[in-house]
Design a protein around this motif. Structure first.
Motif: not given
Length: 75
Positions: A46-55, A57-64
């Motif tokens: 769920a977390i990985m999917g949420n971050l992928e969608v945010r990415r 959509m252009g939202y900033e997410v933690p990198g590596d």
């Protein structure tokens, strides 16, 4: 090793015995499972999917960075 971004997760057990988790730091990131172990696996997805969608959509997410999952559960 770099410490991960802590995520606050609220875990509850509903009236049917199903574990329900909501990642408070990621709006819309919710999952459920019949066992706690399964819930932890589902949370990762769920977390990985949420971050992928945010990415996407252009939202900033933690990198590596690795993430730390802090679970506050009252069972």
């Amino acid at each position: 090793m770099e410490r991960g971004m802590p995520l606050t997760v609220r875990v509850e057990v509903d009236e049917t015995g199903t574990y329900v988790a909501e990642v408070e730091d990621l709006p819309g990131c919710v999952t459920q499972a019949s066992t706690f172990e399964e819930l932890l696996r589902n949370l990762r997805e769920a977390i990985m999917g949420n971050l992928e969608v945010r990415r996407s959509m252009g939202y900033e997410v933690p990198g590596d960075r690795r993430m730390r999952l802090l679970v506050d559960a009252q069972v």
